[in-house]
Design a protein around this motif. Structure first.
Motif, PDB file in Angstrom:
ATOM      1  N   GLY A 126       0.813  -1.205   0.000  1.00 46.23           N
ATOM      2  CA  GLY A 126       0.000   0.000   0.000  1.00 46.23           C
ATOM      3  C   GLY A 126       0.848   1.258   0.000  1.00 46.23           C
ATOM      4  O   GLY A 126       0.543   2.226  -0.714  1.00 46.23           O
ATOM      5  N   VAL A 133       2.097   2.001  -3.484  1.00 44.63           N
ATOM      6  CA  VAL A 133       1.118   2.394  -4.516  1.00 44.63           C
ATOM      7  C   VAL A 133       0.195   3.512  -4.020  1.00 44.63           C
ATOM      8  O   VAL A 133      -0.793   3.829  -4.666  1.00 44.63           O
ATOM      9  CB  VAL A 133       0.304   1.188  -5.008  1.00 44.63           C
ATOM     10  N   VAL A 168      -1.864   3.825  -1.370  1.00 46.22           N
ATOM     11  CA  VAL A 168      -3.152   3.547  -0.741  1.00 46.22           C
ATOM     12  C   VAL A 168      -2.852   2.869   0.595  1.00 46.22           C
ATOM     13  O   VAL A 168      -1.711   2.499   0.861  1.00 46.22           O
ATOM     14  CB  VAL A 168      -4.059   2.638  -1.604  1.00 46.22           C
ATOM     15  N   TYR A 199      -6.855  -0.999   2.038  1.00 50.02           N
ATOM     16  CA  TYR A 199      -7.368  -1.001   0.675  1.00 50.02           C
ATOM     17  C   TYR A 199      -6.829  -2.190  -0.102  1.00 50.02           C
ATOM     18  O   TYR A 199      -7.555  -2.827  -0.867  1.00 50.02           O
ATOM     19  CB  TYR A 199      -6.981   0.300  -0.035  1.00 50.02           C
ATOM     20  N   PRO A 219      -9.764  -1.384  -7.630  1.00 45.06           N
ATOM     21  CA  PRO A 219      -8.799  -0.284  -7.703  1.00 45.06           C
ATOM     22  C   PRO A 219      -9.072   0.608  -8.900  1.00 45.06           C
ATOM     23  O   PRO A 219      -9.676   0.186  -9.888  1.00 45.06           O
ATOM     24  CB  PRO A 219      -7.458  -1.006  -7.865  1.00 45.06           C
ATOM     25  N   ASP A 249      -4.967   3.971 -12.188  1.00 44.77           N
ATOM     26  CA  ASP A 249      -3.616   4.383 -11.818  1.00 44.77           C
ATOM     27  C   ASP A 249      -3.060   3.515 -10.685  1.00 44.77           C
ATOM     28  O   ASP A 249      -1.847   3.261 -10.625  1.00 44.77           O
ATOM     29  CB  ASP A 249      -3.563   5.860 -11.449  1.00 44.77           C
ATOM     30  N   VAL A 250      -3.943   3.021  -9.812  1.00 41.25           N
ATOM     31  CA  VAL A 250      -3.491   2.125  -8.740  1.00 41.25           C
ATOM     32  C   VAL A 250      -3.071   0.783  -9.325  1.00 41.25           C
ATOM     33  O   VAL A 250      -2.041   0.218  -8.940  1.00 41.25           O
ATOM     34  CB  VAL A 250      -4.586   1.949  -7.675  1.00 41.25           C
ATOM     35  N   ARG A 299       0.320   1.191 -10.753  1.00 42.04           N
ATOM     36  CA  ARG A 299       1.382   1.266  -9.748  1.00 42.04           C
ATOM     37  C   ARG A 299       1.631  -0.096  -9.112  1.00 42.04           C
ATOM     38  O   ARG A 299       2.766  -0.418  -8.730  1.00 42.04           O
ATOM     39  CB  ARG A 299       1.038   2.315  -8.689  1.00 42.04           C
TER      40      ARG A 299
END
Length: 277
Positions: A32, A35, A37, A41, A52, A55-56, A59
């Motif tokens: 997390g 990336v 978050v 998450y 997600p 963009d997550v 990453r």
């Protein structure tokens, strides 16, 4: 893709994320951090509770060195050629939300639109597009509205600015039919509608559309939209601010019964203008 198959595919996404994360030696919190978050998450992604953003997923690929696997899988599950890239995930959220609260300052929300209203809005922005493209967008929007038809439909609370019910989108007769449709949904208790009257003057979130999503096992999310772009916000502090602004809008809007009366009166006004009364 049917909802059951889609959910199974997201569960596969989550299982792969967990497997590859553990193989890389990362805890949920550690991944997390990489990336941007929370570890919580990451856990929700792995359990297919939450999806997600693109963009997550990108990453995650970078952090786990998975050569674009999660981005490709995300695009397969989320992307739909009938929707703009920034809106495709919103459609997914509509399918899984338990509650949707929306403020519409200028336009009847997509989930409430009739086919004729959608067609008029689409043509206004795309005057040179082929007829089959127009019909495809109309069909996609009508299909989206089916989330309000089933027994498991979300609670849907919408606040319309009075401008929305007064502008004759598609023509006077078509707008009367659109307002009849909204009134019918409200009468069947499938939606709760309030109208923010022009007499209210200045109001919170002035001129900005906003949609709040709540879920069974995931934190709430906010969607806002600008010109050919959209934003999903899940930062708890920002979501709380938007929820507070929405509460103020509720307080400024007419009660549901008075709102329904205004909508029905506006529909009659449009019919008179169309000469169909």
């Amino acid at each position: 893709m049917a909802n059951g198959a889609r959910q199974a595919a997201w569960e596969f996404f989550g299982a792969e994320l967990k497997r590859r994360r553990e193989n890389a030696g990362f805890t949920q919190a550690a991944l997390g951090t990489r990336v941007f978050v929370s570890g919580g998450y990451i856990g929700q992604f792995e359990q297919a509770i939450r999806k997600p953003q693109l963009d997550v997923a990108q990453r995650i690929d970078e952090a786990l060195q998975t050569e674009g696997f999660f981005e490709r899988t995300w695009r397969k599950l989320i992307d739909d050629a009938r929707y703009a890239d920034y809106f495709a995930q919103v459609v997914e959220l509509e399918r899984t939300a338990t509650k949707i609260c929306e403020f519409a300052p200028t336009l009847v929300p997509g989930l409430l639109q009739t086919a004729e209203y959608t067609r008029a809005v689409t043509l206004a922005s795309n005057p040179f597009v082929a007829e089959e493209c127009i019909q495809e967008r109309v069909t996609a929007r009508v299909e989206r509205a089916q989330v309000l038809a089933g027994a498991a439909r979300p609670v849907y609370w919408v606040i319309l600015h009075e401008h929305v019910v007064r502008i004759p989108v598609g023509g006077e007769a078509e707008m009367a039919a659109q307002l009849d449709h909204i009134a019918e949904l409200a009468g069947e208790r499938r939606v709760l509608v309030q109208v923010l009257p022009t007499s209210a003057g200045a109001y919170p979130l002035m001129g900005r559309m906003v949609r709040l999503f709540e879920f069974e096992e995931a934190p709430p999310t906010v969607y806002t939209e600008a010109v050919y772009s959209g934003n999903l916000l899940d930062d708890p502090a920002l979501v709380k601010r938007v929820q507070g602004a929405y509460d103020l809008l509720r307080a400024a809007a007419l009660p549901p019964k008075a709102s329904l009366a205004l909508i029905q009166s506006a529909a009659e006004d449009h019919r008179r203008c169309a000469g169909t009364t």
